[in-house]
Scaffold this active site. Structure first.
Site, PDB file in Angstrom:
ATOM      1  N   LYS A   1       0.887  -1.234   0.018  1.00  9.96           N
ATOM      2  CA  LYS A   1      -0.068  -0.125   0.047  1.00  9.96           C
ATOM      3  C   LYS A   1       0.819   1.290  -0.085  1.00  9.96           C
ATOM      4  CE  LYS A   1      -1.923   1.852   3.897  1.00  9.96           C
ATOM      5  NZ  LYS A   1      -1.545   3.092   4.234  1.00  9.96           N
ATOM      6  N   ASN A   2       1.882   1.345   0.895  1.00  9.24           N
ATOM      7  CA  ASN A   2       2.600   2.501   1.105  1.00  9.24           C
ATOM      8  C   ASN A   2       3.472   2.700  -0.168  1.00  9.24           C
ATOM      9  OD1 ASN A   2       1.349   3.030   3.541  1.00  9.24           O
ATOM     10  ND2 ASN A   2       3.224   2.745   4.529  1.00  9.24           N
TER      11      ASN A   2
ATOM     12  N   CYS B   1      -5.360   8.273   9.799  1.00  3.16           N
ATOM     13  CA  CYS B   1      -5.556   7.491  11.185  1.00  3.16           C
ATOM     14  C   CYS B   1      -5.456   8.892  12.114  1.00  3.16           C
ATOM     15  CB  CYS B   1      -4.332   6.591  11.207  1.00  3.16           C
ATOM     16  SG  CYS B   1      -4.707   5.051  10.445  1.00  3.16           S
TER      17      CYS B   1
ATOM     18  N   ARG C   1       0.667  14.683  13.231  1.00  6.41           N
ATOM     19  CA  ARG C   1       0.975  14.248  12.046  1.00  6.41           C
ATOM     20  C   ARG C   1       0.913  15.631  11.028  1.00  6.41           C
ATOM     21  NH1 ARG C   1      -1.081   8.510  10.135  1.00  6.41           N
ATOM     22  NH2 ARG C   1       0.774   8.461   9.146  1.00  6.41           N
TER      23      ARG C   1
ATOM     24  N   ASP D   1       4.578   0.595  12.019  1.00  4.75           N
ATOM     25  CA  ASP D   1       3.367  -0.083  11.344  1.00  4.75           C
ATOM     26  C   ASP D   1       3.190  -1.438  12.083  1.00  4.75           C
ATOM     27  OD1 ASP D   1       2.558   2.310  10.246  1.00  4.75           O
ATOM     28  OD2 ASP D   1       3.334   1.804   8.137  1.00  4.75           O
TER      29      ASP D   1
ATOM     30  N   ARG E   1      -8.726  -0.373   4.660  1.00  4.03           N
ATOM     31  CA  ARG E   1      -7.699   0.717   4.003  1.00  4.03           C
ATOM     32  C   ARG E   1      -6.530   0.117   3.791  1.00  4.03           C
ATOM     33  NH1 ARG E   1      -6.541   5.485   7.770  1.00  4.03           N
ATOM     34  NH2 ARG E   1      -5.126   5.684   5.743  1.00  4.03           N
TER      35      ARG E   1
HETATM   36  C1  UD1 Z   1       4.343   7.081   6.502  1.00  2.00           C
HETATM   37  C2  UD1 Z   1       3.350   5.763   6.274  1.00  2.00           C
HETATM   38  C3  UD1 Z   1       2.852   5.202   7.536  1.00  2.00           C
HETATM   39  C4  UD1 Z   1       4.104   4.890   8.577  1.00  2.00           C
HETATM   40  C5  UD1 Z   1       4.936   6.235   8.698  1.00  2.00           C
HETATM   41  C6  UD1 Z   1       6.307   6.130   9.492  1.00  2.00           C
HETATM   42  C7  UD1 Z   1       2.718   6.023   4.002  1.00  2.00           C
HETATM   43  C8  UD1 Z   1       1.576   6.480   3.144  1.00  2.00           C
HETATM   44  N1  UD1 Z   1       2.345   6.043   5.431  1.00  2.00           N
HETATM   45  O1  UD1 Z   1       3.396   7.764   6.837  1.00  2.00           O
HETATM   46  O2  UD1 Z   1       2.081   3.878   7.161  1.00  2.00           O
HETATM   47  O3  UD1 Z   1       3.389   4.681   9.742  1.00  2.00           O
HETATM   48  O4  UD1 Z   1       5.353   6.588   7.345  1.00  2.00           O
HETATM   49  O5  UD1 Z   1       6.859   4.808   9.007  1.00  2.00           O
HETATM   50  O6  UD1 Z   1       3.856   5.844   3.591  1.00  2.00           O
HETATM   51  N2  UD1 Z   1       6.211  14.723  10.717  1.00  2.00           N
HETATM   52  C9  UD1 Z   1       6.216  16.053  11.132  1.00  2.00           C
HETATM   53  N3  UD1 Z   1       6.216  16.862  10.009  1.00  2.00           N
HETATM   54  C10 UD1 Z   1       6.007  16.378   8.715  1.00  2.00           C
HETATM   55  C11 UD1 Z   1       5.906  15.157   8.511  1.00  2.00           C
HETATM   56  C12 UD1 Z   1       6.040  14.430   9.538  1.00  2.00           C
HETATM   57  O7  UD1 Z   1       6.420  16.515  12.031  1.00  2.00           O
HETATM   58  O8  UD1 Z   1       5.730  17.624   7.648  1.00  2.00           O
HETATM   59  C13 UD1 Z   1       6.380  13.624  11.803  1.00  2.00           C
HETATM   60  C14 UD1 Z   1       5.126  13.051  12.177  1.00  2.00           C
HETATM   61  O9  UD1 Z   1       4.106  13.627  12.957  1.00  2.00           O
HETATM   62  C15 UD1 Z   1       5.750  11.733  12.587  1.00  2.00           C
HETATM   63  C16 UD1 Z   1       7.036  11.473  12.248  1.00  2.00           C
HETATM   64  O10 UD1 Z   1       7.356  12.782  11.592  1.00  2.00           O
HETATM   65  O11 UD1 Z   1       5.727  11.903  14.015  1.00  2.00           O
HETATM   66  C17 UD1 Z   1       7.072  10.504  10.914  1.00  2.00           C
HETATM   67  O12 UD1 Z   1       6.045  10.737  10.116  1.00  2.00           O
HETATM   68  P1  UD1 Z   1       5.931  10.532   8.623  1.00  2.00           P
HETATM   69  O13 UD1 Z   1       7.432   9.490   8.121  1.00  2.00           O
HETATM   70  O14 UD1 Z   1       6.033  11.614   7.694  1.00  2.00           O
HETATM   71  O15 UD1 Z   1       4.715   9.369   8.393  1.00  2.00           O
HETATM   72  P2  UD1 Z   1       3.903   9.655   7.007  1.00  2.00           P
HETATM   73  O16 UD1 Z   1       4.832   9.660   6.049  1.00  2.00           O
HETATM   74  O17 UD1 Z   1       2.608  10.285   7.116  1.00  2.00           O
END
Ligand code: UD1
Length: 417
Positions: A22-23, A116, A121, A304, A396
């Site tokens: 999915k990711n 979620c 986030r 995850d 999902r």
């Molecule tokens: C992706 C995955 C999700 C997985 C996560 C961490 C997808 C579609 N989803 O989510 O399944 O759980 O990586 O491996 O690939 N953060 C900030 N600012 C930002 C972006 C992120 O503070 O602009 C923080 C987030 O709140 C979190 C951390 O960084 O605490 C990691 O998040 P991130 O790697 O961005 O998660 P996703 O990409 O949303």
């Protein structure tokens, strides 16, 4: 709505084939916005999140042709640059269309994402990186409104490693003028899969899979045929299903290199896992040893898989300390596992689990995607009947989890309520 019913206590026995990740599909489908022509994507899983991103792309003018596992995607006639709230609200990864829309059209208007409820986030790092590339970014009425006359290469440093942030900036940078460097980039296999797809389209990306990714902008890209990598989280969930039911399963079509941290940790619990080419043969044992984990970005133990491992620790033979460091609010499964008899204390990002050897079936509610999977696993191990409501969270991100488990011998089915 559907609920899942499980009569627990049946050891897994049989084979299962892992679906595409999915990711990886979400950014790769978004990348099809970068250029016209027909892209062909193989190994596409059937999931609610994939329907959501397809709806967002359709709304932009993208058309699709599909058969069982292959999807053809064409973005010749983009007629919008906007992703509205009603489409974006259920899935945080919708923000992945921002980078490619800016690269192609130089403008985008994307509703701030939902998804979620596992922490705040934010997307500040995506936006900061785009600003450094010359994009004018504003937040207006719940939308990110972004535009640029031209995108230029930039030296970007992420304070926190972000998976979709790395992917968004990579897609924005492929057609930017000059060189972009992403420092402290995410190293997840899904980032590498996207980079491979983009390079297949004619992009010039180096270093994907390390913490420094360099992108040299190109003028033209072309359509590509690309096969999606297997879903390492789905595969890990089936490994735990074998362990928690003390059963045996051949898990087919895995990429073992993507799963080292999970495999090593599960071996410490005393289960057996044998690598046979692209298959993993897993065998659970009566005694499950307790282990400690700390979630960290790849190649560490994935956040995850945290909820699923916690379900296993509930039936282990001692104390387990689980530290969640990636998200600040990812223990929503704890209260539901407690309803099944689990003994878990949480304190901030730490959960102390006292394994009790048994769980008992109960009525529980799914709260997010991976929490749902942990409840299914707990239900497989529990004595008696477990009913899990709100399983739309599960749909999902897992293709037919209940059907696949049922083919492995589990007593699991769906009912409407
Ligand atoms: C992706 C995955 C999700 C997985 C996560 C961490 C997808 C579609 N989803 O989510 O399944 O759980 O990586 O491996 O690939 N953060 C900030 N600012 C930002 C972006 C992120 O503070 O602009 C923080 C987030 O709140 C979190 C951390 O960084 O605490 C990691 O998040 P991130 O790697 O961005 O998660 P996703 O990409 O949303």
């Amino acid at each position: 709505m559907d609920k899942i019913i499980i009569e627990g206590g049946v050891p897994l026995n049989g084979e299962v084939t892992i679906s595409g990740a999915k990711n990886a599909v979400l950014p790769i489908l978004s990348a099809c916005l970068l250029t016209g022509g027909w892209h062909t994507l193989d190994n596409i899983p059937r999931l609610k999140d994939i329907w959501t991103i397809k709806e967002i792309l359709s709304n932009l003018g993208v058309v699709f042709e599909e058969d069982a596992q292959t999807l053809k995607v064409n973005s010749d006639n983009l007629n919008s640059h906007s992703a509205p709230y009603k489409l974006v609200k259920t899935m945080r990864a919708s923000i992945l269309v921002l980078g490619p829309l800016l690269a192609r059209l130089r403008k985008a208007k994307i509703s701030l994402p939902g998804g979620c409820a596992i922490g705040a986030r934010p997307i500040d790092l995506h936006l900061k990186g785009l600003s450094a590339m010359g994009v004018d970014v504003n937040l207006e009425h719940g939308y990110v409104v972004a535009s640029a006359d031209r995108l230029r290469g930039a030296d970007i440093f992420f304070d926190i490693t972000t998976v979709t942030g790395t992917e968004n900036l990579m897609m924005a940078a492929v057609k930017a003028e000059g060189e972009t460097t992403i420092n402290n980039a995410a190293k997840e296999p899904e980032v590498v899969d996207l980079a491979n797809m983009l390079n297949g389209m004619g992009a010039r990306i180096r270093g994907a899979g390390t913490d420094t990714i360099t992108i040299n902008g190109v003028k033209e890209l072309h359509p590509v045929r690309h096969a999606i990598i297997p879903d390492r989280i789905e595969a890990g969930t089936f490994l735990i299903a074998a362990a928690i039911t003390k059963g045996k399963a051949r898990i087919k079509g895995c990429n073992v290199e993507h799963m080292e941290a999970v495999i090593k940790k599960l071996l410490e619990t005393g289960m057996e896992i044998e690598k046979q080419g692209e298959d993993l043969v897993a065998m659970g044992h009566d005694k499950v040893k307790s282990v400690d984990i700390k979630t960290i970005p790849f190649p560490g133990f994935p956040t995850d898989m945290q909820a699923q491992l916690m379900a296993l620790m509930c039936i282990a033979d001692g104390w387990s300390m689980i530290r969640e460091t990636v998200f600040e609010n990812r223990f929503m499964h704890v209260s539901e596992l407690r309803r099944m008899g689990a003994d878990i204390e949480t304190n901030g990002g730490q959960a102390l689990v006292r394994g009790k050897g048994v769980l008992s079936g109960a009525q529980v509610m799914a709260t997010d995607l991976r929490a749902s999977a942990s409840l299914v696993l707990a239900g497989l191990a529990a004595k008696g009947r477990t009913e899990i409501s709100r399983v739309y969270h599960l749909d999902r991100g897992y293709q037919d989890l209940d059907l696949k488990l049922s083919r492995l011998g589990s007593k699991i089915w769906r009912e409407k309520y």
